[in-house]
Structures are given as structure tokens and as C-alpha cells.
Design an enzyme around this catalytic site. Structure first.
Site, PDB file in Angstrom:
ATOM      1  N   ASP A 296      -7.322  -1.298  -3.880  1.00 16.46           N
ATOM      2  CA  ASP A 296      -7.088   0.164  -3.168  1.00 16.46           C
ATOM      3  C   ASP A 296      -6.010   0.968  -3.582  1.00 16.46           C
ATOM      4  OD1 ASP A 296      -9.489  -0.109  -0.261  1.00 16.46           O
ATOM      5  OD2 ASP A 296      -9.863  -0.695  -2.436  1.00 16.46           O
TER       6      ASP A 296
ATOM      7  N   CYS B 103      -0.465  -6.131   0.748  1.00 14.74           N
ATOM      8  CA  CYS B 103       0.585  -5.108   1.482  1.00 14.74           C
ATOM      9  C   CYS B 103       1.123  -5.579   2.813  1.00 14.74           C
ATOM     10  CB  CYS B 103       0.109  -3.769   1.350  1.00 14.74           C
ATOM     11  SG  CYS B 103      -0.390  -3.248  -0.310  1.00 14.74           S
TER      12      CYS B 103
ATOM     13  N   GLU C   3     -11.378   6.344   0.605  1.00 17.58           N
ATOM     14  CA  GLU C   3     -10.422   6.318   1.415  1.00 17.58           C
ATOM     15  C   GLU C   3      -9.589   7.544   1.560  1.00 17.58           C
ATOM     16  OE1 GLU C   3      -8.184   2.857   1.470  1.00 17.58           O
ATOM     17  OE2 GLU C   3      -9.844   1.531   2.104  1.00 17.58           O
TER      18      GLU C   3
ATOM     19  N   SER D 296      -7.787   4.573   4.864  1.00 11.72           N
ATOM     20  CA  SER D 296      -7.037   3.333   4.451  1.00 11.72           C
ATOM     21  C   SER D 296      -6.578   2.666   5.796  1.00 11.72           C
ATOM     22  CB  SER D 296      -5.840   3.460   3.755  1.00 11.72           C
ATOM     23  OG  SER D 296      -4.672   2.810   4.039  1.00 11.72           O
TER      24      SER D 296
HETATM   25  C1  LIG Z   1      -4.131   0.447   0.236  1.00 14.53           C
HETATM   26  C2  LIG Z   1      -4.440  -0.217   1.403  1.00 14.53           C
HETATM   27  C3  LIG Z   1      -3.372  -0.427   2.217  1.00 14.53           C
HETATM   28  O1  LIG Z   1      -4.923  -1.439   1.112  1.00 14.53           O
HETATM   29  C4  LIG Z   1      -5.535   0.311   1.999  1.00 14.53           C
HETATM   30  O2  LIG Z   1      -6.592   0.820   1.168  1.00 14.53           O
HETATM   31  C5  LIG Z   1      -6.288  -0.182   3.037  1.00 14.53           C
HETATM   32  O3  LIG Z   1      -7.461   0.063   3.300  1.00 14.53           O
HETATM   33  O4  LIG Z   1      -5.452  -0.717   4.228  1.00 14.53           O
HETATM   34 MG   LIG Z   2      -8.340   0.049   1.487  1.00 18.17          MG
END
Ligand SMILES: CC(C)(O)[C@@H](O)C(=O)O
Ligand SMILES: [Mg+2]
Length: 623
Positions: A80, A194, A490, A516
Site C-alpha cells: 500500500d 511498517c 486510501e 491508511s
Molecule cells: C502504508 C500503510 C501504513 O500500510 C497503510 O496503507 C495502512 O493501511 O496502514
Molecule cells: Mg493500507
């Protein structure tokens, strides 16, 4: 009970099929043992998956040692973060359906008996949860694990950061090239999902809370050697689950027994308690659809109102990351606190063969007798750049057992008495919309602003960038829903840009798209019905007053019913241009058009609209 795979291994009619299995490496003596599908989502395109290739082999070896027959296959995995902010993000939510189908196709075409799912990032874990409930064969999950947080010196201070901080540092009007280079170098130091409570870590924590993954699954960093044990144990456990079901007739190990109404309630409690991503609402609704559980957006609202927020991680808390939640005891600690508060279904079955209430106590680090737990949750980041799994064995010197002011709280010291996500309704979203209340500044919990309407994310970005959007405004982004996008993109980029230009606590954003997990601020998404389905958001005009009231769960377009009726009649008079963006040129592939045509609204999880499918089939018969 016979193995499912008997149909592709037993009897003279399967002589050729056995020959084919043998050509995949199956030894003659392996026939009759449970075939375990390994759904591996390895790809070099996603940091959360880049280290999984070898782990499929590790799991296969352990499955064989445990008496199963491992057969690995791959799914896709969309990042994403890389798809963010451009038309590539149209593929993110649709990829959830593609991955769920891929697992279904491989598992059913080859009649595997059980599944182990190696997932991690945003859409992959929910997709595999959907597939597991669709197939309803014994399944266990083990995710690639979270990324370590980054660290860099910024304007005289050493900052702990995650991938999302790059938006704010690089987006700052006075950013220097040196700062941009430094944050790029530091924000993503290792493999893993992340380091914040984004959608990936939210879903991996919920999978652990559901009891479809082992303790520690949601929070042991990807680089830590302790994570290797999770893979080994999960590989052995899935063979045990296959025997429990096929040999011993124990159907409590099946996904639909685990993702029961009570199990899903526990998952929702967890997402409310940890301030999980708003996407968890979308995904758990889609999982409920596959599990055949009557679970609606109203269940989220009910649970949100009665579940305290017990853990705040970035973006809801400053410089607190998943590794810090781990040091405080991780998902098991939150489960223990919810159990103590009487806010958790104690007896729901799990993949471990016993209810989570039985084993959560064993993994509660506040009990000094729990040596194994205290060791597991001492696994810390190595602080060394690496994209290799299990590459370090650092340990925290001490655990965070402070339930009054620590990262994880008990119910008496909750961050907020209500959950970190809120479901709002009103004339602008009669079928609901959602907001991560854990990430909304207190001063915006009740807010009245005036609409600045855009019919794409790009148009909104331009208006934020060129100063059209000012304090007191409500950025309205429409025709970005499951159907209208299509793909329900998103909107991290516009919410991030609002923060970068200093409007993060002065303006609001509402959309039929989604957010996100990294989004914070008064960012309200999943407006249902969406503009493409005739929702009122399709009738909003610049300057319209819009009111948000999180405590009272309300969103209101302050325009009279008469005026809205007039606008609706005017819209419908546009004929086949009605309920479409006015000036938007967007290339949409056939695949994405099919997703849009079949997508249910966000308040149904954006999953496949099976009632529409029934109607289309009936119409086709008549055609
Ligand atoms: C880029 C991310 C942090 O993965 C976001 O797309 C999410 O949905 O948390
Ligand atoms: Mg995401």
C-alpha cells in the site's frame, strides 16, 4: 473422517494423480498423510514480504517432520505504501479479493487438507482470513512480523520514526534536501510491516487475538530470532490441527468455529482497544461474510462504545511503535486486561486447541512466574539495517509492566473510556462512516466546517497544496468508494498533506474512500452509500456546512431536505452522467471495473455483493 485429499490420492482412478504428486517430490509413503497447503505471499516488492521466500521452505521442513505433506504455493502481495497517492492504489482493496480467490483456487483444485498462511501486509492477512473461512479447513497463520522503528537526528533531536514520518518531514514547507535524504535513509530500517499500528500490524494483532496465530505473532519484530520459533511451532501445530479434525473429529479447530460471532467480537474488541486501523472494520466485515456470521457495522459501534482504548501506538501516540507494545506484553497483555474487565469472550475456540482465556494467563508478563512469556516479550529490535528474517537476538533490559502509565493500560487507566474507532451516522452517511477517534485531536471531536468538494484524491491534493483549503474547511473527496473509484483508495496522501501544511488540527476530511492505518486527524471515511451509489455525498456543494460530533456518533450536512431533494432531482436529470464525476478522466482496467461492479458498499466490508450476483444471474437467465 476421511482426509479431503483422499479424492486426489486414493484408489486406482488416482494412479495418474499420484504419479503427478510424486513428480512434485511426494514420496510414496507420504500418501495418506494430511496435505498442508503453505500459502506464501513472498515478493521482493514489499518489505513485509521480502524475507518470506526461505520461510516457506522452513515451514515445509517442519511440516514434514511433524508428519504432514507440505505443498507451497504463492499469492500476490500489494504494498500500500508504494501504491499510495496514485492510481496504483486502486488495486489495493481489489487485491484482497484476488488473494482470497488464489488461496481458494489452489486449496480446492488440489483438495489440500489444511493451510498455513504466511501473510503480513495490509490486504494479505485479511484476504487469507477470508479464504480460511470460505474454505473452512484447519488453518493457522504466521505473519512476517513488524518492521523495526527507525531513528534519525532531526533539527537537533534524535527522533524515532516510521515510514509515514517521511511524508511530514519531506512535506514540510521548509524541508532541506539533507533532511529528506536522512529520513529516507532511516524510516524503514528492516524487513517487516511498517512499525506503526497501520493496517498490517492491526490485522496481525487481530489474528493473534482471534487465536488463529500464536502468542507474539502480532508484535515480535521480523528480524528477531524468536520469530523463527513462531514459524516452527505453527508448522507443527497445523499438522496437529489436521489430525484433530480429520482423525479425531474435532471441528473446533475450523476457522468458522474460531471466527464465530464471539470470536469476531473479540477481534473487534482488540481493534478498539489498540486503536487499530479503520480498515480492520472493512476487513472484519468481509471475514464475517465468509464465515457466515451475521455481523454488521452496528456491532462495531456497540463494541466501540463499551471497550476502552488500552494501547496507543503511532500514529495515535508520538514515537511509540509496535516493538514498544511488544515490550509491554503485546496482544496477550491487552487480552488479559480485557478479560479482567469482563470484555472478552472467554470460551471461544482457537487454533491452539484451547480458549484464549486459558493461555492468555500463561502469556501475561505481569505474572512473575511466567518465565517463557517474559522471555518472549523481551525480544527487541536489533537496530541494524537488514532485510533478513531472524537476523538478531536483542533483548529489552526490562519489560513494560506499568499498566497505569505504560504503553498498555488496565481498564482503570485507559487512554479513553471508549474504543479507538467510532462509527458515525447522519444524513451524509445514513448507512454509516468511520473515524479513528484515537487519532483525532480533542479539539476536533466536535467540529463544524464548510465543504470544499473534490471528485478525486488528486483534485483534493491540488486544493490543499494551492491554499484553497484553509482552517475551518472540510475536504470532501467523493467518487473514490469501492464502486466509484473503483477500488476505494486510501487517502493517506491528502490527510498527510493537511498535517504537513499545518491544518492537521484545523480542518477535516470526509470521503467515500478509506484511510491508511497511518492516518490521524479528523479523517472520516467509508461514507455509505457512496456517491456512485446515489449517496448524499454526491450532492454536497462547496460552502455547504458539515458538522461532526464524535461523542454523539453523528455527521450532518446542514442543508435542508428540500434543497437536497432539489439537488437529487437535478442529478438524476443528468441521465447516464448521473452520479458520476463531472470532470475526471481515469483509465480503469476491465479487472478493476469487474471489482467495482461487484463490490458491496463499505458498510458491508467492500466485499463481493452476493445479492447483486444473484440478481445478475437471474437477469442473465431471462436475457
Ligand atoms: C502504508 C500503510 C501504513 O500500510 C497503510 O496503507 C495502512 O493501511 O496502514
Ligand atoms: Mg493500507
Amino acid at each position: 473422517m476421511k482426509l479431503r485429499s483422499d479424492r486426489v490420492t486414493v484408489g486406482p482412478m488416482n494412479t495418474g494423480v499420484r504419479a503427478l504428486w510424486r513428480a512434485t517430490g511426494t514420496a510414496p509413503e507420504e500418501f495418506g498423510r494430511p496435505i498442508i497447503g503453505i500459502a506464501n505471499s513472498f515478493t521482493e516488492m514489499v518489505p513485509g514480504h521480502v524475507h518470506l521466500q526461505a520461510l516457506g521452505r522452513l515451514v515445509a521442513k517442519e511440516i514434514r517432520a511433524a508428519g504432514g505433506v507440505p505443498k507451497e504455493f504463492n499469492t500476490i502481495a500489494v504494498d500500500d505504501g508504494i501504491a499510495m497517492g496514485h492510481e496504483g492504489m486502486m488495486y489495493s482493496l481489489p487485491s484482497r479479493e484476488i488473494i482470497a480467490d488464489a488461496v481458494e483456487y489452489m486449496a480446492n483444485a488440489h483438495a489440500v487438507d489444511a493451510l498455513i498462511c504466511l501473510s503480513n501486509c495490509d490486504k494479505i492477512t485479511p484476504a487469507m482470513l477470508m479464504a480460511a473461512n470460505r474454505l473452512n479447513i484447519p488453518t493457522i497463520f504466521v505473519s512476517g512480523g513488524p518492521m523495526e522503528s527507525g531513528k534519525f537526528d532531526y533539527r537537533g533531536k534524535t527522533r524515532r520514526i516510521d515510514a509515514i514520518d517521511t511524508i511530514y518531514v519531506a512535506g514540510a514547507p521548509d524541508a532541506t534536501q539533507a533532511e529528506i535524504d536522512a529520513v529516507e535513509e532511516s524510516a524503514c530500517p528492516t524487513c517487516g510491516s511498517c512499525a506503526l499500528m497501520g493496517t498490517a500490524n492491526s490485522m496481525n494483532c487481530l489474528t493473534e487475538a482471534l487465536g488463529l496465530a500464536l502468542p507474539g505473532n502480532g508484535t515480535i519484530v521480523a528480524t528477531h530470532t524468536d520469530r523463527e520459533d513462531l514459524f516452527r511451532k505453527a508448522a507443527h501445530r497445523i499438522v496437529g490441527m489436521a489430525h484433530a479434525y480429520y482423525r479425531d473429529g474435532d471441528d473446533s479447530v475450523l476457522p468458522r468455529a474460531i471466527c464465530s460471532r464471539e470470536g469476531l467480537e473479540n477481534a473487534v474488541r482488540m481493534t478498539m482497544a489498540i486503536g487499530g486501523s479503520t480498515n480492520t472494520i472493512l476487513h472484519l466485515l468481509a471475514v464475517a461474510q465468509e464465515s457466515g456470521v451475521d455481523f454488521t457495522i452496528d456491532d462495531f459501534d456497540r463494541i466501540s462504545r463499551e471497550t476502552p482504548c488500552l494501547c496507543k501506538v503511532s500514529p495515535s501516540a508520538h514515537e511509540v511503535f509496535i516493538e514498544d507494545m511488544h515490550r509491554a506484553g503485546g496482544v496477550m497483555a491487552v487480552v488479559s486486561e480485557l478479560l479482567k474487565a469482563g470484555l472478552y469472550n472467554r470460551d471461544n475456540p482457537t487454533a491452539l486447541g484451547k480458549p484464549v482465556a486459558e493461555y492468555a494467563a500463561e502469556w501475561d508478563i505481569t505474572d512473575p512466574a511466567n518465565d517463557e512469556a517474559r522471555r518472549l516479550f523481551s525480544a527487541g529490535p536489533g537496530g541494524i539495517r537488514s532485510i533478513r528474517a531472524f537476523s538478531q537476538s536483542s533483548r529489552f533490559r526490562e519489560l513494560d509492566t506499568d499498566r497505569a502509565t505504560g504503553v498498555i493500560r488496565d481498564a482503570d487507566h485507559a487512554f479513553t473510556a471508549e474504543g479507538g474507532l467510532a462509527v458515525l451516522r447522519g444524513n451524509l452517511a445514513p448507512d454509516s462512516c468511520v473515524v479513528k477517534s484515537a487519532g483525532v485531536p480533542e479539539n476536533l471531536w466536535q467540529f463544524r466546517g464548510t465543504a470544499i468538494v473534490s471528485e478525486s484524491m488528486e483534485e483534493a491534493l491540488e486544493k490543499i497544496r494551492n491554499g484553497t483549503v484553509q482552517a475551518g474547511h472540510v475536504v470532501v473527496i467523493r467518487h473514490e468508494g469501492p464502486r466509484g473509484g473503483p477500488g476505494m483508495r486510501e487517502m493517506l496522501t491528502p490527510t498527510g498533506m493537511l498535517k504537513a501544511v499545518g491544518l492537521g488540527d484545523k480542518a477535516a476530511l470526509i470521503t467515500d474512500g478509506r484511510f491508511s492505518g497511518a492516518t490521524s486527524g479528523l479523517s472520516v471515511g467509508h461514507v455509505s452509500p457512496e456517491a456512485a451509489s446515489g449517496g448524499v455525498i454526491g450532492l454536497v456543494e462547496d460552502g455547504d456546512p458539515i458538522e461532526f460530533d464524535i461523542p454523539n456518533r453523528r455527521v450532518h450536512l446542514d442543508v435542508s431536505d428540500e434543497e437536497l431533494d432539489r439537488r437529487r432531482a437535478e442529478m438524476n436529470a443528468r441521465g447516464d452522467k448521473a452520479w458520476r464525476p463531472v470532470n475526471r478522466v481515469r483509465q480503469v482496467s476491465t479487472s478493476l471495473r469487474i471489482f467495482g461492479l461487484m463490490a458491496a458498499s463499505a458498510d458491508k466490508g467492500g466485499a463481493r455483493d452476493t445479492e447483486k450476483l444473484d440478481r445478475l444471474e437471474r437477469a442473465a437467465i431471462k436475457a
